[in-house]
Write a protein that holds these residues in place. Sequence first.
Motif, PDB file in Angstrom:
ATOM      1  N   VAL A  14      -3.699   5.741   2.106  1.00 37.19           N
ATOM      2  CA  VAL A  14      -3.883   4.534   1.993  1.00 37.19           C
ATOM      3  C   VAL A  14      -4.994   3.661   2.636  1.00 37.19           C
ATOM      4  O   VAL A  14      -5.143   2.491   2.582  1.00 37.19           O
ATOM      5  N   PHE A  15      -5.848   4.618   3.355  1.00 42.59           N
ATOM      6  CA  PHE A  15      -7.139   3.914   3.685  1.00 42.59           C
ATOM      7  C   PHE A  15      -8.430   4.712   3.453  1.00 42.59           C
ATOM      8  O   PHE A  15      -8.223   6.175   3.284  1.00 42.59           O
ATOM      9  N   PRO A  16      -9.560   4.218   3.021  1.00 41.84           N
ATOM     10  CA  PRO A  16      -9.911   2.818   3.030  1.00 41.84           C
ATOM     11  C   PRO A  16      -9.010   1.979   2.054  1.00 41.84           C
ATOM     12  O   PRO A  16      -9.016   0.802   2.092  1.00 41.84           O
ATOM     13  N   GLY A  17      -8.608   2.620   1.023  1.00 44.01           N
ATOM     14  CA  GLY A  17      -7.670   2.012  -0.204  1.00 44.01           C
ATOM     15  C   GLY A  17      -6.788   2.823  -0.588  1.00 44.01           C
ATOM     16  O   GLY A  17      -6.600   4.085  -0.057  1.00 44.01           O
ATOM     17  N   ILE A  18      -5.656   2.513  -1.221  1.00 35.45           N
ATOM     18  CA  ILE A  18      -4.784   3.185  -1.855  1.00 35.45           C
ATOM     19  C   ILE A  18      -5.369   4.328  -2.755  1.00 35.45           C
ATOM     20  O   ILE A  18      -6.154   4.012  -3.580  1.00 35.45           O
ATOM     21  N   CYS A  19      -4.795   5.581  -2.534  1.00 35.19           N
ATOM     22  CA  CYS A  19      -5.323   6.945  -3.342  1.00 35.19           C
ATOM     23  C   CYS A  19      -4.931   6.605  -4.697  1.00 35.19           C
ATOM     24  O   CYS A  19      -3.636   6.359  -4.913  1.00 35.19           O
ATOM     25  N   PRO A  20      -5.787   6.640  -5.912  1.00 34.62           N
ATOM     26  CA  PRO A  20      -5.318   6.616  -7.093  1.00 34.62           C
ATOM     27  C   PRO A  20      -4.540   7.648  -7.639  1.00 34.62           C
ATOM     28  O   PRO A  20      -3.776   7.330  -8.685  1.00 34.62           O
ATOM     29  N   ASN A  21      -4.373   8.847  -6.784  1.00 34.97           N
ATOM     30  CA  ASN A  21      -3.320   9.899  -7.092  1.00 34.97           C
ATOM     31  C   ASN A  21      -1.921   9.649  -6.240  1.00 34.97           C
ATOM     32  O   ASN A  21      -1.011  10.595  -6.612  1.00 34.97           O
ATOM     33  N   LEU A  22      -1.683   8.533  -5.605  1.00 38.12           N
ATOM     34  CA  LEU A  22      -0.602   8.364  -5.088  1.00 38.12           C
ATOM     35  C   LEU A  22       0.369   7.466  -5.919  1.00 38.12           C
ATOM     36  O   LEU A  22      -0.014   6.367  -6.322  1.00 38.12           O
ATOM     37  N   ASN A  23       1.614   8.130  -5.986  1.00 34.61           N
ATOM     38  CA  ASN A  23       2.864   7.119  -6.713  1.00 34.61           C
ATOM     39  C   ASN A  23       3.237   6.147  -5.880  1.00 34.61           C
ATOM     40  O   ASN A  23       3.628   6.313  -4.723  1.00 34.61           O
ATOM     41  N   THR A  24       3.008   4.819  -6.190  1.00 33.28           N
ATOM     42  CA  THR A  24       3.517   3.728  -5.290  1.00 33.28           C
ATOM     43  C   THR A  24       4.678   3.216  -6.043  1.00 33.28           C
ATOM     44  O   THR A  24       5.037   1.931  -5.611  1.00 33.28           O
ATOM     45  N   ASP A  25       5.316   3.672  -6.770  1.00 32.65           N
ATOM     46  CA  ASP A  25       6.512   3.122  -7.537  1.00 32.65           C
ATOM     47  C   ASP A  25       7.934   2.840  -6.708  1.00 32.65           C
ATOM     48  O   ASP A  25       8.359   4.051  -5.854  1.00 32.65           O
ATOM     49  N   HIS A  26       7.913   1.913  -6.365  1.00 36.70           N
ATOM     50  CA  HIS A  26       9.257   1.414  -5.381  1.00 36.70           C
ATOM     51  C   HIS A  26      10.544   1.482  -6.163  1.00 36.70           C
ATOM     52  O   HIS A  26      11.626   1.017  -5.803  1.00 36.70           O
ATOM     53  N   ALA A  27      10.646   1.642  -7.520  1.00 36.32           N
ATOM     54  CA  ALA A  27      11.931   1.544  -8.192  1.00 36.32           C
ATOM     55  C   ALA A  27      13.117   2.136  -7.464  1.00 36.32           C
ATOM     56  O   ALA A  27      14.213   1.894  -7.356  1.00 36.32           O
ATOM     57  N   PRO A  28      12.752   3.657  -7.090  1.00 36.26           N
ATOM     58  CA  PRO A  28      14.019   4.425  -6.462  1.00 36.26           C
ATOM     59  C   PRO A  28      14.424   3.562  -5.356  1.00 36.26           C
ATOM     60  O   PRO A  28      15.656   3.709  -5.129  1.00 36.26           O
ATOM     61  N   LEU A  29      13.580   3.146  -4.455  1.00 34.27           N
ATOM     62  CA  LEU A  29      13.894   2.590  -3.240  1.00 34.27           C
ATOM     63  C   LEU A  29      14.662   1.092  -3.585  1.00 34.27           C
ATOM     64  O   LEU A  29      15.725   0.896  -3.225  1.00 34.27           O
ATOM     65  N   ILE A  30      14.439   0.268  -4.609  1.00 33.56           N
ATOM     66  CA  ILE A  30      14.869  -0.798  -5.157  1.00 33.56           C
ATOM     67  C   ILE A  30      16.338  -0.616  -5.551  1.00 33.56           C
ATOM     68  O   ILE A  30      17.464  -1.309  -5.277  1.00 33.56           O
ATOM     69  N   GLU A  31      16.672   0.492  -6.401  1.00 35.84           N
ATOM     70  CA  GLU A  31      17.821   1.055  -6.843  1.00 35.84           C
ATOM     71  C   GLU A  31      18.880   1.278  -5.375  1.00 35.84           C
ATOM     72  O   GLU A  31      19.961   1.213  -5.690  1.00 35.84           O
ATOM     73  N   LEU A  32      18.076   2.104  -4.734  1.00 36.93           N
ATOM     74  CA  LEU A  32      18.965   2.273  -3.409  1.00 36.93           C
ATOM     75  C   LEU A  32      19.529   1.423  -2.815  1.00 36.93           C
ATOM     76  O   LEU A  32      20.853   0.924  -2.352  1.00 36.93           O
ATOM     77  N   TYR A  33      18.755   0.264  -2.500  1.00 35.90           N
ATOM     78  CA  TYR A  33      19.061  -1.006  -2.071  1.00 35.90           C
ATOM     79  C   TYR A  33      20.069  -1.780  -2.806  1.00 35.90           C
ATOM     80  O   TYR A  33      21.203  -2.250  -2.090  1.00 35.90           O
ATOM     81  N   ARG A  34      20.054  -1.825  -4.222  1.00 40.90           N
ATOM     82  CA  ARG A  34      21.078  -2.543  -4.739  1.00 40.90           C
ATOM     83  C   ARG A  34      22.437  -1.901  -4.866  1.00 40.90           C
ATOM     84  O   ARG A  34      23.422  -2.432  -4.482  1.00 40.90           O
ATOM     85  N   LYS A  35      22.322  -0.406  -4.837  1.00 38.11           N
ATOM     86  CA  LYS A  35      23.701   0.260  -4.858  1.00 38.11           C
ATOM     87  C   LYS A  35      24.199   0.273  -3.341  1.00 38.11           C
ATOM     88  O   LYS A  35      25.508  -0.023  -3.365  1.00 38.11           O
ATOM     89  N   ALA A  36      23.495   0.212  -2.474  1.00 42.46           N
ATOM     90  CA  ALA A  36      24.065   0.086  -1.183  1.00 42.46           C
ATOM     91  C   ALA A  36      24.715  -1.114  -0.720  1.00 42.46           C
ATOM     92  O   ALA A  36      26.006  -1.255  -0.084  1.00 42.46           O
TER      93      ALA A  36
END
Length: 737
Positions: free
Chosen positions: A467-489
């Motif tokens: 993520v430095f000096p910028g976010i790598c274009p090869n990095l998956n930044t999808d937070h959907a699995p974490l959002i779904e975990l929060y909602r179910k928890a």
Amino acid sequence: MLPAPDLRSLRIPDHLWPGAVPRRGAAAPFLPVSRSEMFALGWVQCDVIIVTGDAYVDHPSFGMAIIGRVLEAQGLRVGIISQPDWRSAEAFRALGRPRLFFGVTAGNMDSMVNRYTADKRIRSDDAYTAGGEAGRRPDRSVIVYAQRIREAYRDVPVVIGGIEASLRRIAHFDYWSEKVRRSVLLDAKADLLVYGNGERAICEIARRMAAGERIENIRDVRGTVFTTQRAPHDGWIEIDSTHLEAPGPLAPPVDPYATSPAPAPDGAVPAAAAVMDPRGTQVVRFMRRVRNSERERSVIRLPSYEQVTTDPVLYAHASRILHLESNPGNARALVQRHGSQDLWLNPPPIPLTTAEMDWVYDLPFQRRPHPSYGSAEIPAYKMIRFSVAIQRGCFGGCTFCSITEHEGRIIQSRSEASVLREIEQIRDTVPGFTGVISDLGGPTANMYRLACKSREIESACRRPSCVFPGICPNLNTDHAPLIELYRKARTLPGIKKILIASGVRYDLAVESPEYVRELAQHHVGGYLKIAPEHIAEGPLSKMMKPGVGSYYRFKELFDRYSKQAGKEQYLIPYFIAAHPGTTDQDMLELALWLKGNGYRADQVQAFLPSPMATATAMYHSGKNPLRRITRNSETVGIPRGLRVRRLHKAFLRYHDPNNWPILREALQRMGRADLIGSGKHQLVPAYQPRGTGQHGEGQRRPATGRPFRTQHTGLPHTPPVPAQSARSRAKGPPRGR
């Protein structure tokens, strides 16, 4: 990445157990800490005894508990000696002689960091001890414990591990003695050192020792360090990196920092390079070029302990090599000479799979302290008893932080089902639970299931940060699995609130506005901590942290979604004083930013040079290991000395009258006397309240009892443009990286 045996399949075979000792089946309620508890379980002898500097808490946030339960699941009898009296060997005989080995750890924290502040003052408490009592572990606990074990049982193997051993696995700069110390393995006189998360390595060691293999013959386990009289071993190719490469009149030398070694055809002559020896004589050395196919059996020879002790630039060079060789997918072995011995570091351990992570966290932890502590409170346990770790590792690469050096930068995530099971277990079994989970997180709150889009690219990558000096274009930044975990928890029966207490990586969060909305509207209890660490480009570039522009973008989203939910919520930013690359002017800019945004730091964090961190190499050498090291490479300004460090901390606590004298003096020296006065855009007043200003920042004061490091005063959150320095006014607010 190389394949690794499934951690769950390494159970010790039945035929390896001595017939005189019946094999135990069920898990122990608690791992025994006394002979009477051993006998109650029907044990005559432990197979492994873990010695730890922490109070024994059977919880997956405590390293000794995880390693103990993992070994127990292999079929081993594991005992715990917790915080023994190190003044004699007697306490180390409490459980008798182990059949296989002693495992030694200082605990969840480095013992020196645990006892001393960044200003080298002795702390008055210890969060990992019953009652918070200080002084229950020695300085450099791993060394002392290992030596006492040798006194008690001279011939029993000793394996050291944990954060203290992990960060001292090679020659390292020690802030408390202000010198380079040799590897802790040599000072402890142990047989093996396990670094990083040690489940895989410790199970392999135990399995092979149970099969009759002698510990001195176990030399090929990833994530381990050992000593040898001669290296490299047969079949290994040595790459010499004991010097700073300099181009010569012949062929160019091998670049030790190269991402991929240049291929050479079979039968090619070695490359030659001309370098200057210490006497100033030009010497031609011949070096073999290493093919990609030979990478896995190549070893890099680092500058020796004696070299890095006397030459800080070579220390920075060695630090850069170590950090470049940290990806399990491509890391090469390292070797470093210490006197008459070679210290051999095998490549890092293969990260655990999701199934293995689930297996570890599903082990039968009691999730509470051992009953022997009675009603005594263990502060660290109180803080985490209702929290759940959902992942390990961090790919942020912050230079002042040691998480990457210990846990690695590849994120290891648990499954959603495993996390939800643990929440239900807390709800049903942990005393005092009121329906609030205090944290779903890890080293970083929002890296759950984030990874490189390509396994092949990930295995070949040698970048220190994704993520430095910028976010790598090869990095998956999808937070959907974490959002779904929060909602179910938060919809589980009996769960009233799920809070997020781990630090949020806000430059990642802004890539997913939906995540910021979920966080702000459901998982913040009024305050959310984040860590900009600074706002000036100089220190941020040495920290490998994003610019303040990312903070503004995150804050805009956070404020918008909080307002939509009808909530008044604040961000609590954390900052570091006296980091390498920080000037007095940088700290002044930060103080003005804090005042303009209405922040008052209740506690401040000064840079503490922890062993093996990249910023520590900067601190010691004055060089920047983020770039190639030469004698003439980039130098880094270092805030040294107690007076400078106190001044930088005083800038963070500009509102404290005790700091006003030192700040007025500094402002006059810096030509910024215009900032002295009672105006809205001035930093400190000209008057001094009676009874204040008698001691400087950094001296011990009574605790305030406030739970946050930064207090929000309710002032508007706008950059204080009129109050910024001339340099900042000229270029505007710092931009995001």
